[in-house]
Scaffold this motif. Structure first.
Motif, mmCIF file in Angstrom:
data_model
loop_
_atom_site.group_PDB
_atom_site.id
_atom_site.type_symbol
_atom_site.label_atom_id
_atom_site.label_comp_id
_atom_site.label_asym_id
_atom_site.label_seq_id
_atom_site.Cartn_x
_atom_site.Cartn_y
_atom_site.Cartn_z
ATOM 1 N N ALA A 29 0.830 -1.203 0.000
ATOM 2 C CA ALA A 29 0.000 0.000 0.000
ATOM 3 C C ALA A 29 0.869 1.259 0.000
ATOM 4 O O ALA A 29 1.823 1.367 0.769
ATOM 5 N N GLY A 30 0.521 2.180 -0.886
ATOM 6 C CA GLY A 30 1.211 3.457 -0.937
ATOM 7 C C GLY A 30 2.568 3.416 -1.616
ATOM 8 O O GLY A 30 3.319 4.384 -1.551
ATOM 9 N N THR A 31 2.912 2.295 -2.256
ATOM 10 C CA THR A 31 4.210 2.178 -2.918
ATOM 11 C C THR A 31 4.036 1.524 -4.287
ATOM 12 O O THR A 31 2.936 1.097 -4.658
ATOM 13 N N TYR A 32 5.138 1.448 -5.029
ATOM 14 C CA TYR A 32 5.168 0.693 -6.282
ATOM 15 C C TYR A 32 5.932 -0.620 -6.094
ATOM 16 O O TYR A 32 6.208 -1.333 -7.062
ATOM 17 N N GLU A 33 6.262 -0.939 -4.858
ATOM 18 C CA GLU A 33 7.047 -2.137 -4.544
ATOM 19 C C GLU A 33 6.135 -3.355 -4.442
ATOM 20 O O GLU A 33 5.104 -3.319 -3.775
ATOM 21 N N THR A 34 6.520 -4.421 -5.108
ATOM 22 C CA THR A 34 5.731 -5.647 -5.056
ATOM 23 C C THR A 34 6.364 -6.644 -4.090
ATOM 24 O O THR A 34 7.577 -6.666 -3.887
ATOM 25 N N ALA A 35 5.521 -7.468 -3.507
ATOM 26 C CA ALA A 35 5.966 -8.414 -2.482
ATOM 27 C C ALA A 35 6.577 -9.663 -3.102
ATOM 28 O O ALA A 35 6.147 -10.139 -4.155
ATOM 29 N N GLN A 36 7.580 -10.165 -2.433
ATOM 30 C CA GLN A 36 8.164 -11.463 -2.747
ATOM 31 C C GLN A 36 8.148 -12.284 -1.461
ATOM 32 O O GLN A 36 8.344 -11.743 -0.378
ATOM 33 N N LEU A 37 7.895 -13.565 -1.584
ATOM 34 C CA LEU A 37 7.829 -14.415 -0.406
ATOM 35 C C LEU A 37 9.157 -15.117 -0.165
ATOM 36 O O LEU A 37 9.864 -15.491 -1.097
ATOM 37 N N ASP A 38 9.481 -15.270 1.112
ATOM 38 C CA ASP A 38 10.706 -15.947 1.509
ATOM 39 C C ASP A 38 10.376 -16.815 2.721
ATOM 40 O O ASP A 38 9.290 -16.718 3.297
ATOM 41 N N ILE A 39 11.313 -17.656 3.094
ATOM 42 C CA ILE A 39 11.125 -18.521 4.262
ATOM 43 C C ILE A 39 11.958 -17.973 5.419
ATOM 44 O O ILE A 39 13.169 -17.777 5.280
ATOM 45 N N ALA A 40 11.300 -17.703 6.521
ATOM 46 C CA ALA A 40 11.967 -17.173 7.714
ATOM 47 C C ALA A 40 11.993 -18.242 8.799
ATOM 48 O O ALA A 40 11.192 -19.176 8.803
ATOM 49 N N ARG A 41 12.933 -18.080 9.705
ATOM 50 C CA ARG A 41 13.024 -18.975 10.858
ATOM 51 C C ARG A 41 12.470 -18.259 12.078
ATOM 52 O O ARG A 41 12.842 -17.128 12.346
#
Length: 227
Positions: free
Chosen positions: A124-136
């Motif tokens: 929201a409010g940006t031009y940045e798109t999400a990428q998914l990653d695996i977190a611990r």
């Protein structure tokens, strides 16, 4: 017991970075990416090795967790596992296979479990798109032991990290304390793996993000008429 020198290039970069944070930066103090580059000249991905420390219980905040920080600043909040000690911070504990990645993404519904965004969706409010990653995620279990579990997070939430372990016993106790109506509601949310927010809840969430001048306008609209 004396700590090894962070300048000892016989140690791995992550171990050196951990020692640098402890002995040079100090808990509670701020550092930048440029500070990391200056401390480890010619070492590729030194900043990434600093981020990797979060997987070992180190709390390193960015401006997502600490609004007083600048965009390029980070704060070393709390030391985690002493990764420089023998048997600690080993590569096997930080390696995620492609099979594990696919399995975690599938069981997590292919969306960020922290903020709910899906891959390719614009923040929201940006031009940045999400990428998914695996977190611990470090989880403190009801029997008192701690373990590291895998969870899907987006690139924004992944970078922020989580400083403290999730205390599962506290969460389970809170669930046990719910009334019948609340338990039914929570059960339905869990079954759907989603929650529909009411209009007033969405307005509240938007209100919280506004600057004070705009918040004041909302309060004026809600104020009862004079007289």
């Amino acid at each position: 017991m004396d700590l090894p020198s962070w300048a000892d290039d016989k140690l791995g970069t992550m171990k050196r970075a951990a020692l640098w944070l402890v002995t040079v930066v100090g808990e509670g103090n701020v550092f930048t990416k440029e500070d990391v580059k200056a401390a480890f000249p010619g070492v590729s991905q030194a900043d990434r090795r600093v981020r990797d420390l979060r997987d070992h219980g180190w709390q390193i905040d960015t401006n997502r967790e600490d609004a007083s920080l600048g965009q390029h600043e980070q704060r070393f909040v709390r030391q985690g596992e002493p990764v420089w000690e023998p048997g600690k911070g080993s590569r096997p504990s930080t390696s995620i296979t492609q099979t594990q990645r696919r399995e975690v993404l599938a069981r997590d519904g292919h969306f960020c479990r922290s903020c709910g965004i899906v891959p390719g969706q614009t923040y929201a409010g940006t031009y940045e798109t999400a990428q998914l990653d695996i977190a611990r995620r470090v989880v403190k279990r009801p029997d008192g032991t701690e373990g590291t579990e895998l969870v899907t997070e987006c690139n924004r939430c992944r970078v922020g990290g989580r400083g403290k372990p999730t205390d599962l016993a506290v969460l389970l106790a809170a669930v046990e304390g719910l009334g019948s109506l609340e338990r039914k509601m929570l059960t339905e949310w869990i079954a759907e793996d989603r929650r529909e927010f009411s209009t007033v809840e969405r307005i509240w969430a938007d209100y919280r993000t506004l600057p004070e001048e705009s918040r004041a306008q909302v309060r004026r609209v809600l104020a009862p008429p004079a007289g």
